[in-house]
Design a protein around this motif. Sequence first.
Motif, mmCIF file in Angstrom:
data_model
loop_
_atom_site.group_PDB
_atom_site.id
_atom_site.type_symbol
_atom_site.label_atom_id
_atom_site.label_comp_id
_atom_site.label_asym_id
_atom_site.label_seq_id
_atom_site.Cartn_x
_atom_site.Cartn_y
_atom_site.Cartn_z
ATOM 1 N N ARG A 164 0.806 -1.218 0.000
ATOM 2 C CA ARG A 164 0.000 0.000 0.000
ATOM 3 C C ARG A 164 0.841 1.270 0.000
ATOM 4 O O ARG A 164 1.935 1.312 0.539
ATOM 5 C CB ARG A 164 -0.915 0.040 1.235
ATOM 6 N N LYS A 165 0.257 2.326 -0.581
ATOM 7 C CA LYS A 165 0.712 3.700 -0.418
ATOM 8 C C LYS A 165 -0.470 4.481 0.143
ATOM 9 O O LYS A 165 -1.596 4.322 -0.330
ATOM 10 C CB LYS A 165 1.129 4.313 -1.758
ATOM 11 N N GLU A 166 -0.219 5.315 1.138
ATOM 12 C CA GLU A 166 -1.322 5.999 1.813
ATOM 13 C C GLU A 166 -1.106 7.506 1.868
ATOM 14 O O GLU A 166 -0.044 7.970 2.284
ATOM 15 C CB GLU A 166 -1.492 5.456 3.234
ATOM 16 N N ASP A 220 5.997 9.783 6.453
ATOM 17 C CA ASP A 220 7.265 9.842 5.731
ATOM 18 C C ASP A 220 7.531 11.241 5.199
ATOM 19 O O ASP A 220 8.687 11.598 4.922
ATOM 20 C CB ASP A 220 7.260 8.827 4.583
ATOM 21 N N ALA A 221 6.486 12.020 5.041
ATOM 22 C CA ALA A 221 6.612 13.422 4.634
ATOM 23 C C ALA A 221 5.309 14.124 4.964
ATOM 24 O O ALA A 221 4.249 13.483 5.055
ATOM 25 C CB ALA A 221 6.917 13.544 3.141
ATOM 26 N N ALA A 257 4.164 18.583 12.593
ATOM 27 C CA ALA A 257 5.362 18.249 11.816
ATOM 28 C C ALA A 257 6.422 19.327 11.968
ATOM 29 O O ALA A 257 6.116 20.524 11.941
ATOM 30 C CB ALA A 257 4.995 18.091 10.339
ATOM 31 N N ASP A 258 7.673 18.903 12.126
ATOM 32 C CA ASP A 258 8.786 19.841 12.209
ATOM 33 C C ASP A 258 9.228 20.310 10.832
ATOM 34 O O ASP A 258 9.684 21.442 10.668
ATOM 35 C CB ASP A 258 9.969 19.188 12.924
ATOM 36 N N GLU A 259 9.109 19.425 9.834
ATOM 37 C CA GLU A 259 9.484 19.761 8.460
ATOM 38 C C GLU A 259 8.257 19.668 7.565
ATOM 39 O O GLU A 259 7.587 18.636 7.530
ATOM 40 C CB GLU A 259 10.571 18.812 7.953
ATOM 41 N N ASN A 274 4.511 1.178 0.939
ATOM 42 C CA ASN A 274 4.577 1.197 2.400
ATOM 43 C C ASN A 274 4.807 2.597 2.958
ATOM 44 O O ASN A 274 5.054 2.748 4.151
ATOM 45 C CB ASN A 274 5.669 0.254 2.926
ATOM 46 N N GLN A 275 4.705 3.630 2.123
ATOM 47 C CA GLN A 275 4.866 4.992 2.621
ATOM 48 C C GLN A 275 3.525 5.608 2.988
ATOM 49 O O GLN A 275 2.477 5.263 2.411
ATOM 50 C CB GLN A 275 5.565 5.874 1.590
#
Length: 421
Positions: free
Chosen positions: A12-14, A60-61, A78-80, A150-151
């Motif tokens: 999966r990608k989510e 992941d982002a 989120a920091d970034e 898997n991200q």
Amino acid sequence: MSAQPYPRDPSRKEIVFIRHAESQANREGFWNGRTDGELSEDGEASLDLLGKRLASWEFDAVISSPLSRARRTAEAFADEVEIDEDFTEVDLGRWEGMLFTDVQAEHGDELEEAIRTKTLPMGGTGESLERLAKRAMGAVDRLFDRMADNQRIAVVTHGGFLQPVLNRHLASDGRRVHSFSANTGITRVIQQFGHVRLASFNDVGHLGARPAAFKTYVESGDRVLTLIRHGQTRANVEGRWQGRGDWDLDEIGHRQAEALGEWYGRHPTVYTSPLRRAASTAKRVALNGSVAVDDLMEIHMGDWEGLTTDEIMRRWPEDMETIYRHGVDLPRGGSGETWAQLAERVGLAIAGLDHDPGGHTIAVAHGGAIRAYVSSLTTTNDTYSESLFTPANTSVTHIALTERGPEVLDYSVSTHLESMQ
């Protein structure tokens, strides 16, 4: 059980979409579009709840629209933060900064035509809904293309932007069948095996067990139906197709149901499928017991009941390919139901419920039954509701039953599971 009820899967990608927190313009009824502005006092307060909830989601982002109401929301967890113009709000042209009531009063015919045709620019000089849809779906597809399996990536965006994203899964002709995304509402979309599916919609469980629209509809005299999927069974864990098989909850399923009851509370009017896994779940939300309704049962799987997917694939490969690759809606397991029969049966059962005079009724059912009912409200062209993921165990889905027809307020909300250990 872990505190993360949405485990990653190598196949999966989510994408987790989050609408920005309430802006001052939202609060006062202005249409901001691309116009920037500050969050309201309540919007700022909601960021703490959102940030605490998302702290364990391990993105992941994190991507944000460039507008400050979105960036401020992203920075709460989120920091970034990566800024991407493609996820910004619709351009409303000359209607930017106007009260929505004034747009309706002064430009009602033009607004109606822009919505109906989708090709007329909003506010005369802005973005048409057709261009918005192309931009939004292009941005989503490009993001999926860049992601590895898997991200999980978070995107903080806007209510208007999310409309075409939702229409991929909850499309309709002439009438919107889903509510507008709420501020800080979370919507999860998953790509798997070449399909993009809606896993949850408009989840504001961090703000409370019921969305704000729930109170609005009940106070206006409409009824609201809460659909709850049963808790986990051993068959769920083993990947067996339960159908009418009468499995009870396993240990985790009982804990899920208990957590549901503590979070959602108990109610005087509760209906349930007679199967034990649903009835056991209903006990946790029923104030005075529940009423069994046979037609809320899961799809009849015929000879496939109790078997795993691998076992069914080995013994009935042609039927599985015909149904799930070619889209032919055959009776499951030879002697079971078709998906269309399931959707019709559950729809008639819901229409026939004697609803609570206070306007709120609960029905505890099954993943396939709930998914089929929600999909039946749309014009999505699939034969087994493949545009929707099966709702999570003990998840909550709210449906407003209005004179215009049912409206999906949210889908598969399971905030209560996130605190289970």
